[in-house]
Design a protein around this motif. Structure first.
Motif, PDB file in Angstrom:
ATOM      1  N   LEU A 101       0.844  -1.177   0.000  1.00 29.18           N
ATOM      2  CA  LEU A 101       0.000   0.000   0.000  1.00 29.18           C
ATOM      3  C   LEU A 101       0.882   1.229   0.000  1.00 29.18           C
ATOM      4  CD1 LEU A 101      -1.485   0.326   3.578  1.00 29.18           C
ATOM      5  CD2 LEU A 101      -0.046  -1.550   2.928  1.00 29.18           C
ATOM      6  N   THR A 102       0.280   2.405  -0.030  1.00 28.05           N
ATOM      7  CA  THR A 102       1.087   3.619  -0.054  1.00 28.05           C
ATOM      8  C   THR A 102       1.637   3.918   1.331  1.00 28.05           C
ATOM      9  OG1 THR A 102      -0.767   5.097   0.424  1.00 28.05           O
ATOM     10  CG2 THR A 102      -0.312   4.600  -1.922  1.00 28.05           C
ATOM     11  N   ARG A 103       2.764   4.589   1.348  1.00 31.05           N
ATOM     12  CA  ARG A 103       3.354   5.031   2.616  1.00 31.05           C
ATOM     13  C   ARG A 103       2.369   5.947   3.332  1.00 31.05           C
ATOM     14  NH1 ARG A 103       9.114   6.382   4.190  1.00 31.05           N
ATOM     15  NH2 ARG A 103       8.817   7.558   6.105  1.00 31.05           N
ATOM     16  N   GLU A 104       1.689   6.796   2.557  1.00 32.60           N
ATOM     17  CA  GLU A 104       0.717   7.719   3.134  1.00 32.60           C
ATOM     18  C   GLU A 104      -0.391   6.971   3.876  1.00 32.60           C
ATOM     19  OE1 GLU A 104      -2.206  11.390   1.745  1.00 32.60           O
ATOM     20  OE2 GLU A 104      -1.274  10.114   0.220  1.00 32.60           O
ATOM     21  N   ALA A 105      -0.865   5.854   3.319  1.00 34.88           N
ATOM     22  CA  ALA A 105      -1.920   5.069   3.965  1.00 34.88           C
ATOM     23  C   ALA A 105      -1.432   4.492   5.295  1.00 34.88           C
ATOM     24  CB  ALA A 105      -2.383   3.948   3.044  1.00 34.88           C
ATOM     25  N   VAL A 106      -0.199   3.997   5.318  1.00 37.62           N
ATOM     26  CA  VAL A 106       0.375   3.451   6.553  1.00 37.62           C
ATOM     27  C   VAL A 106       0.455   4.546   7.612  1.00 37.62           C
ATOM     28  CG1 VAL A 106       2.461   2.478   7.606  1.00 37.62           C
ATOM     29  CG2 VAL A 106       1.648   1.607   5.417  1.00 37.62           C
ATOM     30  N   GLU A 107       0.897   5.728   7.208  1.00 39.99           N
ATOM     31  CA  GLU A 107       1.017   6.835   8.159  1.00 39.99           C
ATOM     32  C   GLU A 107      -0.353   7.317   8.634  1.00 39.99           C
ATOM     33  OE1 GLU A 107       3.471   9.470   5.847  1.00 39.99           O
ATOM     34  OE2 GLU A 107       5.305   8.420   6.440  1.00 39.99           O
ATOM     35  N   GLU A 108      -1.329   7.398   7.730  1.00 43.74           N
ATOM     36  CA  GLU A 108      -2.677   7.837   8.118  1.00 43.74           C
ATOM     37  C   GLU A 108      -3.332   6.853   9.087  1.00 43.74           C
ATOM     38  OE1 GLU A 108      -5.117   8.628   4.710  1.00 43.74           O
ATOM     39  OE2 GLU A 108      -3.923  10.374   4.133  1.00 43.74           O
ATOM     40  N   LEU A 109      -3.087   5.550   8.874  1.00 43.39           N
ATOM     41  CA  LEU A 109      -3.633   4.536   9.777  1.00 43.39           C
ATOM     42  C   LEU A 109      -2.856   4.464  11.096  1.00 43.39           C
ATOM     43  CD1 LEU A 109      -4.325   1.656   7.234  1.00 43.39           C
ATOM     44  CD2 LEU A 109      -6.040   2.958   8.516  1.00 43.39           C
ATOM     45  N   GLY A 110      -1.664   5.033  11.104  1.00 43.88           N
ATOM     46  CA  GLY A 110      -0.835   4.978  12.305  1.00 43.88           C
ATOM     47  C   GLY A 110      -0.362   3.574  12.614  1.00 43.88           C
ATOM     48  N   LEU A 111      -0.128   2.769  11.563  1.00 44.85           N
ATOM     49  CA  LEU A 111       0.266   1.379  11.769  1.00 44.85           C
ATOM     50  C   LEU A 111       1.654   1.283  12.384  1.00 44.85           C
ATOM     51  CD1 LEU A 111      -1.007  -0.263   8.458  1.00 44.85           C
ATOM     52  CD2 LEU A 111      -2.056  -0.344  10.728  1.00 44.85           C
ATOM     53  N   GLU A 112       1.801   0.375  13.356  1.00 46.26           N
ATOM     54  CA  GLU A 112       3.078   0.096  13.996  1.00 46.26           C
ATOM     55  C   GLU A 112       3.161  -1.401  14.276  1.00 46.26           C
ATOM     56  OE1 GLU A 112       3.286   2.279  17.617  1.00 46.26           O
ATOM     57  OE2 GLU A 112       3.238   4.234  16.635  1.00 46.26           O
ATOM     58  N   VAL A 113       4.378  -1.928  14.339  1.00 49.28           N
ATOM     59  CA  VAL A 113       4.570  -3.331  14.708  1.00 49.28           C
ATOM     60  C   VAL A 113       4.005  -3.544  16.105  1.00 49.28           C
ATOM     61  CG1 VAL A 113       6.297  -5.099  15.238  1.00 49.28           C
ATOM     62  CG2 VAL A 113       6.570  -3.654  13.223  1.00 49.28           C
ATOM     63  N   GLY A 114       3.259  -4.643  16.266  1.00 50.86           N
ATOM     64  CA  GLY A 114       2.652  -4.963  17.551  1.00 50.86           C
ATOM     65  C   GLY A 114       1.224  -4.486  17.685  1.00 50.86           C
ATOM     66  N   MET A 115       0.729  -3.773  16.679  1.00 50.49           N
ATOM     67  CA  MET A 115      -0.623  -3.232  16.711  1.00 50.49           C
ATOM     68  C   MET A 115      -1.604  -4.234  16.099  1.00 50.49           C
ATOM     69  SD  MET A 115      -1.787   0.180  14.665  1.00 50.49           S
ATOM     70  CE  MET A 115      -1.446   1.291  16.004  1.00 50.49           C
ATOM     71  N   GLU A 116      -2.792  -4.268  16.632  1.00 52.19           N
ATOM     72  CA  GLU A 116      -3.844  -5.121  16.086  1.00 52.19           C
ATOM     73  C   GLU A 116      -4.383  -4.492  14.801  1.00 52.19           C
ATOM     74  OE1 GLU A 116      -8.035  -7.132  17.568  1.00 52.19           O
ATOM     75  OE2 GLU A 116      -6.888  -5.878  18.946  1.00 52.19           O
ATOM     76  N   ALA A 117      -4.596  -5.316  13.787  1.00 56.94           N
ATOM     77  CA  ALA A 117      -5.138  -4.849  12.515  1.00 56.94           C
ATOM     78  C   ALA A 117      -5.851  -6.025  11.848  1.00 56.94           C
ATOM     79  CB  ALA A 117      -4.033  -4.311  11.611  1.00 56.94           C
ATOM     80  N   THR A 118      -6.678  -5.711  10.871  1.00 57.13           N
ATOM     81  CA  THR A 118      -7.404  -6.737  10.126  1.00 57.13           C
ATOM     82  C   THR A 118      -7.032  -6.643   8.658  1.00 57.13           C
ATOM     83  OG1 THR A 118      -9.255  -6.647  11.668  1.00 57.13           O
ATOM     84  CG2 THR A 118      -9.690  -7.626   9.521  1.00 57.13           C
TER      85      THR A 118
END
Length: 131
Positions: A101-118
């Protein structure tokens, strides 16, 4: 840093809370207690353990991880950021899913290692929803 209860960790690993509790009791995954006495697992520790667990394979032949609507709840185990694109890995029970995905999408979602996601899969596309 996000931390998970034994029950939440069990759901993300695709096992029963009793199994997750036994693994914690045996020292396979580190835990600590919060101010109310609940046992918690740090997100980064759970992410590392989920990858280790998946590499070992399942000892139960009938164990499978399925979900309706192709949704795979799990834990973010790796993020690789480029200038424009990014790669996100999620461990959902025994399944490792990778999404570009785009870097912008990762930053907007605030994704980090150890975080719950689907991870949501449609055909050959994997979409990531932040929990």
């Amino acid at each position: 840093m996000q931390a998970y209860t034994i029950g939440q960790a069990a759901r993300l690993l695709g096992v029963s809370p009793d199994t997750a509790r036994r693994w914690a009791d045996a020292g396979r995954v580190a835990t600590h207690r919060d101010e109310s006495g609940r046992r918690l697992i740090d997100g980064k520790d759970l992410a590392a353990f989920s990858v280790e667990l998946a590499k070992g394979g399942s000892s139960e032949e009938d164990a499978s991880y399925t979900s309706v609507r192709n949704a795979f709840p799990g834990i973010v185990t790796a993020i690789k950021l480029g200038d424009v694109a990014a790669q996100v890995e999620i461990q959902a029970g025994p399944h490792r899913l990778v999404s570009l995905l785009t870097r912008e999408a990762v930053e907007e979602l605030g994704l980090e290692v150890g975080m719950e996601a689907t991870a949501r899969v449609k055909s050959t596309n994997v979409h990531i929803d932040r929990v």
